[in-house]
Design an enzyme around this catalytic site. Sequence first.
Site, PDB file in Angstrom:
ATOM      1  N   SER A 225       2.716  -2.594  90.675  1.00 53.34           N
ATOM      2  CA  SER A 225       1.983  -3.768  90.226  1.00 53.34           C
ATOM      3  C   SER A 225       1.457  -4.533  91.440  1.00 53.34           C
ATOM      4  O   SER A 225       0.732  -3.962  92.253  1.00 53.34           O
ATOM      5  CB  SER A 225       2.866  -4.633  89.323  1.00 53.34           C
ATOM      6  OG  SER A 225       2.105  -5.612  88.654  1.00 53.34           O
TER       7      SER A 225
ATOM      8  N   GLU B  12      -0.730   0.329  80.017  1.00 52.88           N
ATOM      9  CA  GLU B  12      -0.394  -0.789  80.904  1.00 52.88           C
ATOM     10  C   GLU B  12      -0.515  -2.140  80.199  1.00 52.88           C
ATOM     11  O   GLU B  12       0.339  -3.014  80.326  1.00 52.88           O
ATOM     12  CB  GLU B  12      -1.321  -0.784  82.125  1.00 52.88           C
ATOM     13  CG  GLU B  12      -1.293   0.455  82.983  1.00 52.88           C
ATOM     14  CD  GLU B  12      -0.216   0.423  84.052  1.00 52.88           C
ATOM     15  OE1 GLU B  12       0.602  -0.519  84.057  1.00 52.88           O
ATOM     16  OE2 GLU B  12      -0.205   1.349  84.880  1.00 52.88           O
TER      17      GLU B  12
ATOM     18  N   HIS C 292       3.208  -1.272  81.148  1.00 53.14           N
ATOM     19  CA  HIS C 292       3.283  -1.644  82.558  1.00 53.14           C
ATOM     20  C   HIS C 292       4.732  -1.813  82.991  1.00 53.14           C
ATOM     21  O   HIS C 292       5.543  -2.409  82.281  1.00 53.14           O
ATOM     22  CB  HIS C 292       2.519  -2.954  82.750  1.00 53.14           C
ATOM     23  CG  HIS C 292       2.363  -3.387  84.166  1.00 53.14           C
ATOM     24  ND1 HIS C 292       1.617  -2.679  85.078  1.00 53.14           N
ATOM     25  CD2 HIS C 292       2.849  -4.472  84.842  1.00 53.14           C
ATOM     26  CE1 HIS C 292       1.640  -3.304  86.247  1.00 53.14           C
ATOM     27  NE2 HIS C 292       2.382  -4.387  86.138  1.00 53.14           N
TER      28      HIS C 292
END
Length: 503
Positions: free
Chosen positions: A191, A320, A412
């Site tokens: 991330s 995600e 995610h």
Amino acid sequence: MARTSTDLGEIEGIDLDGCERYAGIRYAQPPIGELRFKAPVPSGPWEGVYDASAFGASAPQPPPVVGTVGVQADLHTDEDCLFLNVFTPCADGGARPVMVWIHGGAYTIGSGDIYDGSSFCTRGDVVVVTMNYRLGVLGWIPLEHLDPTDATLAGAGSNGVRDQIESLRWVRDNIAAFGGDPGNVTLFGESAGGGSVAAVLAAPSADGLYHRAIIQSGPPGFAPPWRPELYTTELLAALGAPDGGIDALRAADAAALVQAQIDIGLIDRMGRDRDHPVDGTGVGPHPTVDGVVITATPAEAVRAKGAAAVPLLIGTNEDEGTLFSLLLPTDVSDDELAAAMPENISDPHALFQAYRERENGRRLIIDLMTDAVFRIPSLRLADAQVEAGAPAWVYLFTWRTPVFGGLLGATHALEIPFVWDMLDDPQWGLFIGTDPPKDLGVAMQDAWLAFARSGSPEAEGLPAWPRYETAARPTFEFGDERLVVDDPGGDLRRLWYDLSTPA
């Protein structure tokens, strides 16, 4: 206890099961007082034996919010936060591969202290380093406009990257004392941590400090530059000092700065309709090309390096955007979507129509966000590697978590507990369920270890993983099965490529 001798002095950590941990090692001087908003200053030697039995502080940050995972609610934070941790099989002077992790958290939350590197050490005989770095306004907000005469503010919006680079310098100079090889360093992150890895790729001062890079759910495509004068105007107003300028920011208590970030919606603007948006991107702090620390986009930097660019392992998760679904609107018009899209898209309405033929409402926005923020920028960076003649490997994580009735899918951050062998960690249980496939974790960690050791993720027990190229676009799928798929989602990828230009 575990002990070793470095050029900085003696240091004592603790013995874990088959691993030594040295925690809370200061890699730079406290970024407080006169050093707030300035580049990190290296730490010096210490007297006596450094007590590395406990973690140092994490950066000041808001409490966890909806859409964040792997962050402890009771995290100890302080502006004096530039610490790192070393996990090693043995501080014996060996020359093991080194893996340096940058944590994620939208550049505003998170900590390196919640990642236990002992499984990497025991399974792969590598040294793992985790770090803390400045977050939010203290590390990622450009401030030069507040006082153009103050040269120390140049690059202030990249101080988080500077911290990460300073930790890499510390690794170069000291990791041999912990059994690591400073000539074989893999930088990896997820991330915002993956975006930070991309930023380091584009920072010339970091060249030579790392030798391989892994980007998990980047995003490596830099958003448009900040309009920092709007942001700092709102920040100073939230502090109650609208005319205070840089002096007010320097004098403010760190907790007050964090509260001001919260008050103006620094970390939760994604999808919010604000009367005075800070910029047109709809996101919080992020790396930008500042011309001081970061001199090009990651793709431009890779192309310029040519075949000398380091090997890259990069990938995303299939769904995600579902992690952020509560922050996203249920539906928006095409005009609203177009206003939020990058300027390099020639015909956004044609793009939206392709998604509307598949989904609608919030799911359409989720899928569009997944591709716009994560998948397409990651593939563009892999393309740049290919153009440069440098090696790249691409993966797609497709295992779907069963929690919440399966609504999250392969969301995610879902790959993190698999890569880090944290499947039995209670803090991840609500995210991955009670019976995640442990063989998937073994496969991912083995691939990451192989890449750190040799520069290729091909590992024993896994199918052959061909190097990425732009004809077939071979992509390794980590899901219920492990297999190579050519150009997954290729129809939408081709449309993105037809309607947009690369960075």
